[in-house]
Design a protein around this motif. Structure first.
Motif, PDB file in Angstrom:
ATOM      1  N   PHE A   1     -69.547 -34.167   7.660  1.00  0.00           N
ATOM      2  CA  PHE A   1     -68.297 -34.346   8.407  1.00  0.00           C
ATOM      3  C   PHE A   1     -67.732 -33.024   8.916  1.00  0.00           C
ATOM      4  N   ASN A   2     -68.538 -31.983   8.835  1.00  0.00           N
ATOM      5  CA  ASN A   2     -68.101 -30.709   9.390  1.00  0.00           C
ATOM      6  C   ASN A   2     -68.970 -30.361  10.586  1.00  0.00           C
ATOM      7  N   CYS A   3     -70.271 -30.490  10.400  1.00  0.00           N
ATOM      8  CA  CYS A   3     -71.203 -30.114  11.450  1.00  0.00           C
ATOM      9  C   CYS A   3     -72.098 -31.286  11.825  1.00  0.00           C
ATOM     10  N   PHE A   4     -72.427 -32.079  10.831  1.00  0.00           N
ATOM     11  CA  PHE A   4     -73.312 -33.252  10.919  1.00  0.00           C
ATOM     12  C   PHE A   4     -74.766 -32.842  11.112  1.00  0.00           C
ATOM     13  N   THR A   5     -75.109 -32.186  12.241  1.00  0.00           N
ATOM     14  CA  THR A   5     -76.508 -31.820  12.454  1.00  0.00           C
ATOM     15  C   THR A   5     -76.567 -30.597  13.369  1.00  0.00           C
ATOM     16  N   CYS A   6     -77.683 -29.866  13.309  1.00  0.00           N
ATOM     17  CA  CYS A   6     -77.774 -28.589  14.044  1.00  0.00           C
ATOM     18  C   CYS A   6     -78.655 -28.725  15.279  1.00  0.00           C
ATOM     19  N   ASN A   7     -78.582 -27.677  16.078  1.00  0.00           N
ATOM     20  CA  ASN A   7     -79.344 -27.535  17.314  1.00  0.00           C
ATOM     21  C   ASN A   7     -80.785 -28.058  17.175  1.00  0.00           C
ATOM     22  N   SER A   8     -81.148 -29.047  18.013  1.00  0.00           N
ATOM     23  CA  SER A   8     -82.465 -29.672  17.807  1.00  0.00           C
ATOM     24  C   SER A   8     -83.661 -28.898  18.379  1.00  0.00           C
ATOM     25  N   PRO A   9     -83.647 -28.388  19.635  1.00  0.00           N
ATOM     26  CA  PRO A   9     -84.870 -27.719  20.121  1.00  0.00           C
ATOM     27  C   PRO A   9     -85.288 -26.544  19.254  1.00  0.00           C
ATOM     28  N   VAL A  10     -84.319 -25.820  18.731  1.00  0.00           N
ATOM     29  CA  VAL A  10     -84.652 -24.672  17.872  1.00  0.00           C
ATOM     30  C   VAL A  10     -85.347 -25.157  16.594  1.00  0.00           C
ATOM     31  N   GLN A  11     -84.932 -26.296  16.082  1.00  0.00           N
ATOM     32  CA  GLN A  11     -85.579 -26.822  14.876  1.00  0.00           C
ATOM     33  C   GLN A  11     -87.014 -27.272  15.158  1.00  0.00           C
ATOM     34  N   TYR A  12     -87.221 -27.906  16.326  1.00  0.00           N
ATOM     35  CA  TYR A  12     -88.594 -28.293  16.681  1.00  0.00           C
ATOM     36  C   TYR A  12     -89.482 -27.043  16.764  1.00  0.00           C
ATOM     37  N   ALA A  13     -88.958 -26.006  17.382  1.00  0.00           N
ATOM     38  CA  ALA A  13     -89.750 -24.782  17.567  1.00  0.00           C
ATOM     39  C   ALA A  13     -90.051 -24.131  16.219  1.00  0.00           C
ATOM     40  N   LEU A  14     -89.040 -24.035  15.367  1.00  0.00           N
ATOM     41  CA  LEU A  14     -89.235 -23.366  14.070  1.00  0.00           C
ATOM     42  C   LEU A  14     -90.189 -24.159  13.174  1.00  0.00           C
ATOM     43  N   ALA A  15     -90.157 -25.480  13.287  1.00  0.00           N
ATOM     44  CA  ALA A  15     -91.043 -26.297  12.442  1.00  0.00           C
ATOM     45  C   ALA A  15     -92.495 -25.895  12.675  1.00  0.00           C
ATOM     46  N   GLN A  16     -92.798 -25.513  13.908  1.00  0.00           N
ATOM     47  CA  GLN A  16     -94.172 -25.056  14.202  1.00  0.00           C
ATOM     48  C   GLN A  16     -94.361 -23.588  13.847  1.00  0.00           C
ATOM     49  N   PHE A  17     -93.420 -22.776  14.293  1.00  0.00           N
ATOM     50  CA  PHE A  17     -93.611 -21.313  14.190  1.00  0.00           C
ATOM     51  C   PHE A  17     -93.668 -20.845  12.736  1.00  0.00           C
ATOM     52  N   ILE A  18     -92.929 -21.514  11.900  1.00  0.00           N
ATOM     53  CA  ILE A  18     -92.809 -21.129  10.498  1.00  0.00           C
ATOM     54  C   ILE A  18     -94.150 -21.241   9.760  1.00  0.00           C
ATOM     55  N   GLN A  19     -95.066 -22.016  10.356  1.00  0.00           N
ATOM     56  CA  GLN A  19     -96.363 -22.190   9.690  1.00  0.00           C
ATOM     57  C   GLN A  19     -97.204 -20.923   9.743  1.00  0.00           C
ATOM     58  N   GLN A  20     -96.868 -20.027  10.657  1.00  0.00           N
ATOM     59  CA  GLN A  20     -97.547 -18.717  10.672  1.00  0.00           C
ATOM     60  C   GLN A  20     -96.866 -17.835   9.632  1.00  0.00           C
ATOM     61  N   LYS A  21     -97.674 -17.317   8.712  1.00  0.00           N
ATOM     62  CA  LYS A  21     -97.060 -16.530   7.640  1.00  0.00           C
ATOM     63  C   LYS A  21     -96.827 -15.082   8.053  1.00  0.00           C
ATOM     64  N   GLU A  22     -97.685 -14.601   8.951  1.00  0.00           N
ATOM     65  CA  GLU A  22     -97.657 -13.184   9.310  1.00  0.00           C
ATOM     66  C   GLU A  22     -96.254 -12.705   9.733  1.00  0.00           C
ATOM     67  N   PRO A  23     -95.566 -13.434  10.632  1.00  0.00           N
ATOM     68  CA  PRO A  23     -94.270 -12.909  11.099  1.00  0.00           C
ATOM     69  C   PRO A  23     -93.287 -12.629   9.951  1.00  0.00           C
TER      70      PRO A  23
END
Ligand code: PMP
Ligand code: GLN
Length: 386
Positions: A265-287
């Motif tokens: 009841f404060n934010c409910f949910t966050c920016n969606s395209p950034v979450q889609y992108a991070l879900a993939q990018f985070i799988q690379q450990k090197e960064p």
């Protein structure tokens, strides 16, 4: 016009905004507010663009995109050996600051006490006070020897525990000192909470920004401590995109259930395209695995340049920051000195006094070294004139 009874009567504008505005006004090099001036990953930017073009622009699940929570759970297990249930134990938040605020709001009742260590990140005390609770600041030990850095006075902290103590907040790597918790600190923390119902809020936004081959003592390594903890993270620090304001909180299901009641009841949910992108990018450990070394080199490069100045470094083992003492250069208080440095010498910093509720002034300034070499060189050149 109706008058507001302020919930934060003692609070002014945050020092980060004050110093960034002053830097802009005087065209100073901004080593104050903590943000990188080098570019973030093009590949991650491309993934966000693609997510938008693919139509991923509507609300995602209120607890965070499931694919992102799954990826985070794998990352956490890989790093800290701790199984995390992505359905019940992780919530994606609009930044680490919000995660911390929500954790406080979830647990605090008026009159509760919260132990924190100063110098402290400037949002903690207002977060506690806005909930009607009472901050109990414990000063860290100012180093007698600059090469040792600041340390926590655990005996003092333990002496403040009483029936009203609801929580303790820790932060490692630490802003602004660059201090890093050791296994001994974890043991002290364990003793402090043993036999109590004290919650732990662990601010780990700098988890990967850790140097000198020190391991990050995440609370997620310690199941007995995690069971009473809210652990807060920020993607802004990991991927050089502080302006994206995305983070997450990890807590056991029973605690997270209450956290989510506040969040929805404060934010409910966050920016969606950034979450889609991070879900993939985070799988690379090197960064994220190379981040500590990358920033350590910056710390060392800056230290090399600053050796030509009369400022004295205080050991930093993590974060974006290095403290410097200006004893022997000026008797001015930190705020006045930091302002003069911005106006007359063209370098903006943060006075460490801003991280103390009583304005403790050791004549120490905080410098952000997460900058391009050219920025650090230009700043050091100006500071040699001091
Ligand atoms: N905690 C500390 C100690 C920080 O320095 C920051 C950086 N602003 C945060 C939390 C939160 O980061 P953000 O809200 O930008 O994700
Ligand atoms: N965490 C950053 C710092 O300490 C910036 C936070 C902010 O601007 N609120 O400088």
């Amino acid at each position: 016009m109706p008058a507001i009874i302020s919930k934060l009567p003692h609070v002014g504008t945050t020092i980060f905004t004050v110093m960034s505005s002053l830097a802009l006004e005087h065209k100073a090099i901004n080593l104050g507010q903590g943000f990188p001036d080098f570019p973030m990953s093009e590949a991650l930017v491309d993934l966000v663009n693609r997510a938008m073009r693919d139509g991923n622009n509507q609300y995602v699940h209120m607890n965070g995109l499931p694919a992102l929570r799954n990826a985070l759970s794998e990352k956490i297990t890989g790093l800290y050996g701790h199984p995390i249930n992505p359905d019940t134990d992780i919530t994606v938040t609009p930044g680490g600051t919000y995660a911390i605020y929500t954790a406080f709001t979830t647990i605090l009742q008026p009159g509760d006490e919260v132990i924190l260590f100063e110098p402290a990140y400037d949002s903690y005390i207002p977060n506690i006070e806005i909930n009607g609770a009472i901050p109990v600041p414990i000063p860290m030990k100012y180093p007698e020897d600059n090469s040792k850095g600041y340390t926590i006075d655990w005996d003092l902290a333990k002496s403040k525990v009483n029936a009203k103590t609801k929580a303790i907040i820790i932060n490692s790597p630490h802003n602004p000192t660059g201090a890093v918790l050791s296994t001994d600190d974890i043991e002290q923390l364990r003793q402090l909470v043993a036999g109590t119902d004290i919650f732990i809020i662990s601010d780990e936004v700098y988890e990967h920004l850790i140097f000198d081959e020190l391991p990050h003592q995440s609370i997620l390594r310690y199941p007995d401590l995690w069971e009473r903890s809210f652990v807060c993270f920020s993607f802004g620090k990991v991927y050089h995109c502080t302006g994206w304001k995305l983070g997450y909180c990890v807590a056991p299901a029973a605690l997270m259930g209450e956290f989510r009641k506040v969040h929805q009841f404060n934010c409910f949910t966050c920016n969606s395209p950034v979450q889609y992108a991070l879900a993939q990018f985070i799988q690379q450990k090197e960064p994220y695995l190379q981040l500590g070394r990358f920033l350590e080199k910056k710390r060392d490069y800056f230290a090399g340049l600053m050796a030509a100045t009369r400022l004295q470094p205080i050991a930093s083992h993590g974060s974006y920051f290095q403290l410097y003492s200006y004893r022997g250069i000026s008797d001015e208080p930190e705020k006045a000195f930091a302002q003069r440095l911005t106006r007359e010498f063209g370098v903006a910093t943060i006075p460490t006094a801003a991280f103390y509720s009583d304005g403790t002034d050791h004549r120490v300034l905080r410098f952000c070294f997460a900058k391009q070499e050219a920025t650090l060189e230009a700043a050091a050149k100006r500071l040699v004139a001091l």
